[in-house]
Enzyme design. Structure first.
Site, PDB file in Angstrom:
ATOM      1  N   GLY A 278       0.775  -1.231   0.000  1.00 30.25           N
ATOM      2  CA  GLY A 278       0.000   0.000   0.000  1.00 30.25           C
ATOM      3  C   GLY A 278       0.802   1.274   0.000  1.00 30.25           C
ATOM      4  N   GLU A 320       4.713  -6.087   1.342  1.00 25.81           N
ATOM      5  CA  GLU A 320       4.174  -6.513   0.043  1.00 25.81           C
ATOM      6  C   GLU A 320       3.901  -5.338  -0.899  1.00 25.81           C
ATOM      7  OE1 GLU A 320       1.595 -10.322   1.522  1.00 25.81           O
ATOM      8  OE2 GLU A 320       0.708  -8.349   1.847  1.00 25.81           O
ATOM      9  N   PRO A 321       4.927  -4.600  -1.265  1.00 26.83           N
ATOM     10  CA  PRO A 321       4.686  -3.479  -2.186  1.00 26.83           C
ATOM     11  C   PRO A 321       4.368  -3.985  -3.590  1.00 26.83           C
ATOM     12  CG  PRO A 321       7.043  -3.769  -1.869  1.00 26.83           C
ATOM     13  CD  PRO A 321       6.369  -4.758  -0.951  1.00 26.83           C
ATOM     14  N   GLY A 322       3.342  -3.412  -4.199  1.00 24.68           N
ATOM     15  CA  GLY A 322       3.049  -3.741  -5.593  1.00 24.68           C
ATOM     16  C   GLY A 322       3.252  -2.487  -6.408  1.00 24.68           C
ATOM     17  N   ARG A 323       2.316  -1.558  -6.228  1.00 22.28           N
ATOM     18  CA  ARG A 323       2.356  -0.271  -6.915  1.00 22.28           C
ATOM     19  C   ARG A 323       3.714   0.429  -6.778  1.00 22.28           C
ATOM     20  NH1 ARG A 323      -2.448   2.713  -6.835  1.00 22.28           N
ATOM     21  NH2 ARG A 323      -2.979   1.291  -5.157  1.00 22.28           N
ATOM     22  N   ARG A 360      -8.608   3.076 -13.608  1.00 19.76           N
ATOM     23  CA  ARG A 360      -8.428   3.666 -12.277  1.00 19.76           C
ATOM     24  C   ARG A 360      -9.079   5.031 -12.127  1.00 19.76           C
ATOM     25  NH1 ARG A 360      -4.282   5.016 -10.253  1.00 19.76           N
ATOM     26  NH2 ARG A 360      -4.824   4.531  -8.110  1.00 19.76           N
ATOM     27  N   TYR A 364     -11.596   4.880  -9.209  1.00 14.50           N
ATOM     28  CA  TYR A 364     -11.144   5.468  -7.938  1.00 14.50           C
ATOM     29  C   TYR A 364     -11.024   6.980  -8.011  1.00 14.50           C
ATOM     30  CZ  TYR A 364      -9.163   0.711  -7.552  1.00 14.50           C
ATOM     31  OH  TYR A 364      -8.962  -0.643  -7.539  1.00 14.50           O
ATOM     32  N   CYS A 391     -17.749   3.841 -25.384  1.00 18.44           N
ATOM     33  CA  CYS A 391     -19.104   4.389 -25.380  1.00 18.44           C
ATOM     34  C   CYS A 391     -19.579   4.550 -23.955  1.00 18.44           C
ATOM     35  CB  CYS A 391     -20.020   3.453 -26.138  1.00 18.44           C
ATOM     36  SG  CYS A 391     -19.494   3.286 -27.828  1.00 18.44           S
ATOM     37  N   TYR A 421      -1.857  -1.723 -11.810  1.00 17.97           N
ATOM     38  CA  TYR A 421      -3.323  -1.750 -11.861  1.00 17.97           C
ATOM     39  C   TYR A 421      -3.900  -1.137 -13.129  1.00 17.97           C
ATOM     40  CZ  TYR A 421      -2.320  -2.913  -7.064  1.00 17.97           C
ATOM     41  OH  TYR A 421      -1.799  -3.514  -5.944  1.00 17.97           O
TER      42      TYR A 421
HETATM   43  C1  LIG Z   1      -3.158  -5.079  -2.968  1.00 17.55           C
HETATM   44  C2  LIG Z   1      -2.345  -5.690  -1.913  1.00 17.55           C
HETATM   45  C3  LIG Z   1      -0.988  -5.388  -1.808  1.00 17.55           C
HETATM   46  C4  LIG Z   1      -0.298  -4.409  -2.712  1.00 17.55           C
HETATM   47  O1  LIG Z   1      -0.810  -3.127  -2.616  1.00 17.55           O
HETATM   48  P1  LIG Z   1      -0.034  -1.917  -3.322  1.00 17.55           P
HETATM   49  O2  LIG Z   1      -0.922  -0.751  -3.072  1.00 17.55           O
HETATM   50  O3  LIG Z   1       0.067  -2.253  -4.771  1.00 17.55           O
HETATM   51  O4  LIG Z   1       1.294  -1.823  -2.676  1.00 17.55           O
HETATM   52  C5  LIG Z   1      -0.255  -6.032  -0.852  1.00 17.55           C
HETATM   53  N1  LIG Z   1      -0.823  -6.926  -0.013  1.00 17.55           N
HETATM   54  C6  LIG Z   1      -2.121  -7.247  -0.085  1.00 17.55           C
HETATM   55  C7  LIG Z   1      -2.672  -8.250   0.839  1.00 17.55           C
HETATM   56  C8  LIG Z   1      -2.926  -6.639  -1.023  1.00 17.55           C
HETATM   57  O5  LIG Z   1      -4.229  -6.947  -1.076  1.00 17.55           O
END
Ligand SMILES: *Cc1c(COP(=O)(O)O)cnc(C)c1O
Length: 463
Positions: A278, A320-323, A360, A364, A391, A421
């Site tokens: 997050g 757990e970084p994704g973004r 997004r 959001y 459309c 995303y």
């Molecule tokens: C979505 C999610 C993430 C990654 O969130 P980011 O905003 O992309 O960093 C990590 N852990 C869990 C459990 C998630 O659901």
């Protein structure tokens, strides 16, 4: 969203419509390094380049729209997270942000682990050679088939999200003669989004087992009794696009409180805690994300302090970084199709993609930046809304931004920070074909996810 800076420099219209604007950059040709991938710049002709390749060349070879991903930047960011947390912690990249086999290989090489949350993501991870023990399996409703595949494959952990799942995973593991490592996902009543967090959020959401009312403690009690499970820790994920560490502070305090209760009741000190992902990125110049080393330091200090106070050995931390890893590494390259000025309002710029490649903004109310990419311009700034070809009037890519007033059909524009995303949430709405992901590195480009074709669409439609 509370940020709103009225555009002092907007000379094109006497009356600006209501809304939130980011003031036009002094120089619309400038590319703020905060929102663009590391190797992005402009060449001598003013064309945007990435990894040493001009976007005009990329558009010619791969077409538009296209997601253009800076591989060196991806690796840099992955490595920065890995290095920041060091050997006593684990970094799990959240695959849902964007997953492909090339990405899995880069993560593997850079020493990261991987979160998956479906059979499809698991299959992608395994097919690209990610060792199963470095995979965490998430989700609030994993199917029996997915659970069995994950346990058979030997994933390093399954994150349990409900009482039913505790029993299901234990049963599958026992049937297969295994003991599955698991974490229990709890909700700690903290909700964090962007610049604010709420420490007393209602646990009114589908993920996790509430700490409140003793449910999380009961989940641990049950899991500890099942032979098929090895409970290794507690998991908490508090939100997305977070800039303020105080939400993690409260979450860590509450998770450690549970670890202490578990120690007191069961005489067991769980060895791991996962604080989720997050962490925020800059979508516009107004966002100021922290560096991974600052985040690592802050999180490690918080957990260490809380554990000392509770007289617990400091557990191994996962994040757990994704973004924060993939988001800034890619931009979407579009070709302008139409430019429609609406008197006294704004100018609508239509591009050849839209909500099918970036949902997004519609979903959001996300904010994005945009730049003219195929040339520079000294024309006056004009207030634009970049819209797609779908459309649907909510088909907006960039709600409010400034582009040069001489923008014309055929120009290429680029929307930065679309690595997370966007492709992973892409759809076929209006039977628009999903764009490719082109990875660029050291002067070479290669397609890592190809563009969808009409044949792909028709193949699914079996008549
Ligand atoms: C979505 C999610 C993430 C990654 O969130 P980011 O905003 O992309 O960093 C990590 N852990 C869990 C459990 C998630 O659901």
């Amino acid at each position: 969203m509370s940020r709103s800076a009225h555009p002092a420099g907007a000379r094109h219209a006497d009356v600006l419509p209501e809304g939130h604007y980011t003031a036009p950059a002094e120089d619309l040709n400038a590319l703020d390094p905060k929102v663009w991938a590391h190797t992005v710049g402009r060449d001598a002709d003013g064309v945007v380049t990435v990894g040493g390749i001009a976007v005009t060349q990329l558009a010619e070879e791969y077409g538009t729209p296209a997601y253009v991903l800076d591989e060196a930047d991806f690796r840099d960011r992955a490595r920065a997270w890995r290095t920041a947390f060091g050997a006593d912690a684990d970094v799990f990249y959240a695959g849902k942000a964007f997953l492909s086999r090339a990405v899995v290989r880069w993560l593997h090489e850079e020493g990261l682990n991987l979160d998956v949350c479906s059979g499809g993501e698991l299959a992608t991870a395994l097919s690209a050679g990610m060792p199963a023990e470095r995979i965490a399996f998430h989700g609030n409703n994993k199917s029996p088939e997915e659970i069995e595949r994950a346990v058979r494959a030997g994933v390093g952990r399954i994150v349990l999200d409900s009482f039913q799942e505790i029993v299901r995973v234990a049963h599958v593991a026992q049937t297969l003669g295994k003991r599955q490592r698991v974490q229990i996902r709890i909700t700690v009543g903290v909700e964090a989004h962007t610049h604010e967090f709420i420490a007393t959020a209602h646990e009114d959401q589908k993920f996790g087992i509430p700490l409140a009312g003793g449910q999380a403690a009961e989940a641990v009690r049950r899991a500890l009794q099942l032979d098929g499970l090895e409970v290794i820790g507690i998991h908490s994920h508090i939100g997305s696009q977070i800039f303020d560490m105080s939400g993690f502070e409260v979450a860590a305090h509450r998770v450690v409180g549970l670890l202490k209760d578990i120690r007191d009741e069961h005489g067991v000190e769980l060895p791991e805690i996962d604080l989720g992902g997050g962490l925020g990125i800059a979508y516009t110049s107004d966002d100021d994300p922290r560096e991974p080393h600052e985040i690592a330091k802050a999180l490690t200090e918080i957990v260490t302090r809380e554990c000392e106070a509770a007289r617990l050995a400091t557990p191994r931390i996962s994040v757990e970084p994704g973004r924060a890893i993939v988001g800034p590494t890619a931009f979407t390259l579009y070709e302008v199709g139409t430019v429609k000025p609406l008197d006294g309002l704004r100018t609508y710029v239509s591009v050849d993609g839209g909500m099918s490649d970036n949902i997004r903004t519609a979903l959001y109310d996300a904010e994005y930046s945009v730049a003219l990419a195929s040339r520079t311009s000294d024309a006056e700034p004009m207030l634009v809304r970049v819209v797609g070809k779908h459309c649907e009037s909510g088909d907006i890519v960039v709600k409010d931004a400034f582009l040069p007033g001489d923008l014309a059909p055929g120009d290429l524009i680029a929307v930065p920070a679309t690595g997370a995303y966007c492709r992973s949430m892409a759809s076929n709405y209006n039977h628009v074909l999903r764009p490719p992901v082109v990875a660029v590195r050291d002067g070479e480009a290669r397609v890592i996810v190809r563009r969808e074709t009409e044949e792909d669409l028709l193949r699914l439609d079996v008549g």
